[in-house]
Structure formats: C-alpha cells, structure tokens
Design a protein around this motif. Structure first.
Motif, PDB file in Angstrom:
ATOM      1  N   LEU A  44       0.825  -1.201   0.000  1.00  0.00           N
ATOM      2  CA  LEU A  44       0.000   0.000   0.000  1.00  0.00           C
ATOM      3  C   LEU A  44       0.860   1.251   0.000  1.00  0.00           C
ATOM      4  CD1 LEU A  44      -2.597  -1.051   2.724  1.00  0.00           C
ATOM      5  CD2 LEU A  44      -2.866  -1.185   0.228  1.00  0.00           C
ATOM      6  N   ARG A  45       0.292   2.337  -0.471  1.00  0.00           N
ATOM      7  CA  ARG A  45       0.931   3.654  -0.399  1.00  0.00           C
ATOM      8  C   ARG A  45       0.050   4.511   0.502  1.00  0.00           C
ATOM      9  NH1 ARG A  45       3.091   6.864  -5.499  1.00  0.00           N
ATOM     10  NH2 ARG A  45       4.600   5.199  -5.241  1.00  0.00           N
ATOM     11  N   VAL A  68      -4.964  18.479   8.109  1.00  0.00           N
ATOM     12  CA  VAL A  68      -4.176  17.485   7.381  1.00  0.00           C
ATOM     13  C   VAL A  68      -5.111  16.595   6.564  1.00  0.00           C
ATOM     14  CG1 VAL A  68      -2.442  15.658   7.622  1.00  0.00           C
ATOM     15  CG2 VAL A  68      -2.573  17.461   9.336  1.00  0.00           C
ATOM     16  N   THR A  69      -4.655  16.205   5.382  1.00  0.00           N
ATOM     17  CA  THR A  69      -5.372  15.201   4.594  1.00  0.00           C
ATOM     18  C   THR A  69      -4.470  13.997   4.412  1.00  0.00           C
ATOM     19  OG1 THR A  69      -4.646  16.098   2.476  1.00  0.00           O
ATOM     20  CG2 THR A  69      -6.757  16.898   3.332  1.00  0.00           C
ATOM     21  N   GLY A  70      -5.086  12.865   4.182  1.00  0.00           N
ATOM     22  CA  GLY A  70      -4.325  11.643   3.964  1.00  0.00           C
ATOM     23  C   GLY A  70      -5.076  10.708   3.036  1.00  0.00           C
ATOM     24  N   SER A  71      -4.351   9.731   2.510  1.00  0.00           N
ATOM     25  CA  SER A  71      -4.981   8.763   1.621  1.00  0.00           C
ATOM     26  C   SER A  71      -4.218   7.451   1.647  1.00  0.00           C
ATOM     27  CB  SER A  71      -5.044   9.290   0.185  1.00  0.00           C
ATOM     28  OG  SER A  71      -3.739   9.481  -0.325  1.00  0.00           O
ATOM     29  N   ILE A  72      -4.936   6.404   1.241  1.00  0.00           N
ATOM     30  CA  ILE A  72      -4.334   5.087   1.067  1.00  0.00           C
ATOM     31  C   ILE A  72      -4.701   4.611  -0.332  1.00  0.00           C
ATOM     32  CG2 ILE A  72      -4.288   2.677   1.814  1.00  0.00           C
ATOM     33  CD1 ILE A  72      -5.049   3.628   4.612  1.00  0.00           C
ATOM     34  N   THR A  73      -3.688   4.168  -1.064  1.00  0.00           N
ATOM     35  CA  THR A  73      -3.864   3.562  -2.379  1.00  0.00           C
ATOM     36  C   THR A  73      -3.027   2.289  -2.391  1.00  0.00           C
ATOM     37  OG1 THR A  73      -1.962   4.660  -3.407  1.00  0.00           O
ATOM     38  CG2 THR A  73      -4.066   5.841  -3.484  1.00  0.00           C
ATOM     39  N   THR A  74      -3.124   1.518  -3.470  1.00  0.00           N
ATOM     40  CA  THR A  74      -2.188   0.405  -3.631  1.00  0.00           C
ATOM     41  C   THR A  74      -0.970   0.939  -4.379  1.00  0.00           C
ATOM     42  OG1 THR A  74      -3.148  -0.307  -5.733  1.00  0.00           O
ATOM     43  CG2 THR A  74      -4.017  -1.334  -3.720  1.00  0.00           C
ATOM     44  N   GLU A  75       0.152   0.282  -4.203  1.00  0.00           N
ATOM     45  CA  GLU A  75       1.359   0.650  -4.955  1.00  0.00           C
ATOM     46  C   GLU A  75       1.119   0.459  -6.452  1.00  0.00           C
ATOM     47  OE1 GLU A  75       4.465   1.861  -4.493  1.00  0.00           O
ATOM     48  OE2 GLU A  75       4.093   2.260  -2.385  1.00  0.00           O
ATOM     49  N   GLU A  76       0.329  -0.533  -6.788  1.00  0.00           N
ATOM     50  CA  GLU A  76       0.077  -0.860  -8.191  1.00  0.00           C
ATOM     51  C   GLU A  76      -0.791   0.195  -8.880  1.00  0.00           C
ATOM     52  OE1 GLU A  76      -2.471  -4.294 -10.306  1.00  0.00           O
ATOM     53  OE2 GLU A  76      -0.847  -5.019  -9.011  1.00  0.00           O
ATOM     54  N   ASP A  77      -1.759   0.769  -8.161  1.00  0.00           N
ATOM     55  CA  ASP A  77      -2.686   1.741  -8.738  1.00  0.00           C
ATOM     56  C   ASP A  77      -2.794   2.945  -7.808  1.00  0.00           C
ATOM     57  OD1 ASP A  77      -4.694   3.167  -9.980  1.00  0.00           O
ATOM     58  OD2 ASP A  77      -6.255   1.662  -9.649  1.00  0.00           O
ATOM     59  N   THR A  78      -1.841   3.856  -7.918  1.00  0.00           N
ATOM     60  CA  THR A  78      -1.807   5.011  -7.021  1.00  0.00           C
ATOM     61  C   THR A  78      -2.853   6.072  -7.353  1.00  0.00           C
ATOM     62  OG1 THR A  78      -0.097   6.068  -8.375  1.00  0.00           O
ATOM     63  CG2 THR A  78       0.646   4.696  -6.534  1.00  0.00           C
ATOM     64  N   SER A  79      -3.534   5.941  -8.475  1.00  0.00           N
ATOM     65  CA  SER A  79      -4.553   6.935  -8.829  1.00  0.00           C
ATOM     66  C   SER A  79      -5.934   6.601  -8.261  1.00  0.00           C
ATOM     67  CB  SER A  79      -4.645   7.085 -10.348  1.00  0.00           C
ATOM     68  OG  SER A  79      -5.091   5.880 -10.931  1.00  0.00           O
ATOM     69  N   THR A  80      -6.122   5.387  -7.751  1.00  0.00           N
ATOM     70  CA  THR A  80      -7.404   4.988  -7.181  1.00  0.00           C
ATOM     71  C   THR A  80      -7.317   5.042  -5.657  1.00  0.00           C
ATOM     72  OG1 THR A  80      -7.872   3.559  -9.071  1.00  0.00           O
ATOM     73  CG2 THR A  80      -9.137   3.163  -7.069  1.00  0.00           C
TER      74      THR A  80
END
Length: 89
Positions: free
Chosen positions: A37-38, A53-65
């Motif tokens: 994960l990213r 503050v803002t934050g997010s979690i994406t997968t390493e494979e699809d950082t745009s989702t």
C-alpha cells in the motif's frame, strides 16, 4: 491507526507537532490484504494552533485509485507542553 499516525508525523515534519482532535475517514473501496500500500499525508493549512491534514491510502500498483481518504484536525500544544510531550522534536 496507521493513517492517523502518519498524519501526526506530517504535522511534526511541518514544525507543528500536535495531537489529533478529529479524524474523518472515508472508505471508497475495499483495501486488499497482502498487497503493498501507499499511505500519504500532508498539511493543508493552519489556523492558530490548529493544523489541518489530509491523507490517503492507495495500492502501490494503482496510485490513482484512492481506497481510503481522510481529513483530520490536530492541535499543537504551547511550546513548553510540546517540549515535554515531544522531546525528540
């Protein structure tokens, strides 16, 4: 919670270490197990002792989702309290 801690580190890195006052998280999609994960966080603004503050979690494979999005408010203690609470900063 990983995202809360990372958002706290974003505050500290910006020179305003603080404590979480509110945290809102929105799960947009399921978070897959056993996948890299990213996790990102950044300070979006300040108002007095408040740090936004803002934050997010994406997968390493699809950082745009975005799988998880978060918004938080942290409060920085006065300088004397900050030194006592965060001696390494």
């Amino acid at each position: 919670m990983l995202l809360d801690e990372l958002m706290g580190w974003a505050c500290a890195t910006a020179g305003m270490p603080g404590m979480t006052v509110s945290l809102q998280m929105r799960y947009h999609r399921p978070v897959p197990l056993q996948s890299p994960l990213r996790v990102l966080a950044h300070v979006t603004g300040t108002e007095g002792r408040k740090v936004y503050v803002t934050g997010s979690i994406t997968t390493e494979e699809d950082t745009s989702t975005v799988l998880v999005a978060a918004e938080a408010v942290f409060v920085s203690p006065d300088p004397e309290q900050a030194r006592a609470l965060f001696p390494s900063l």
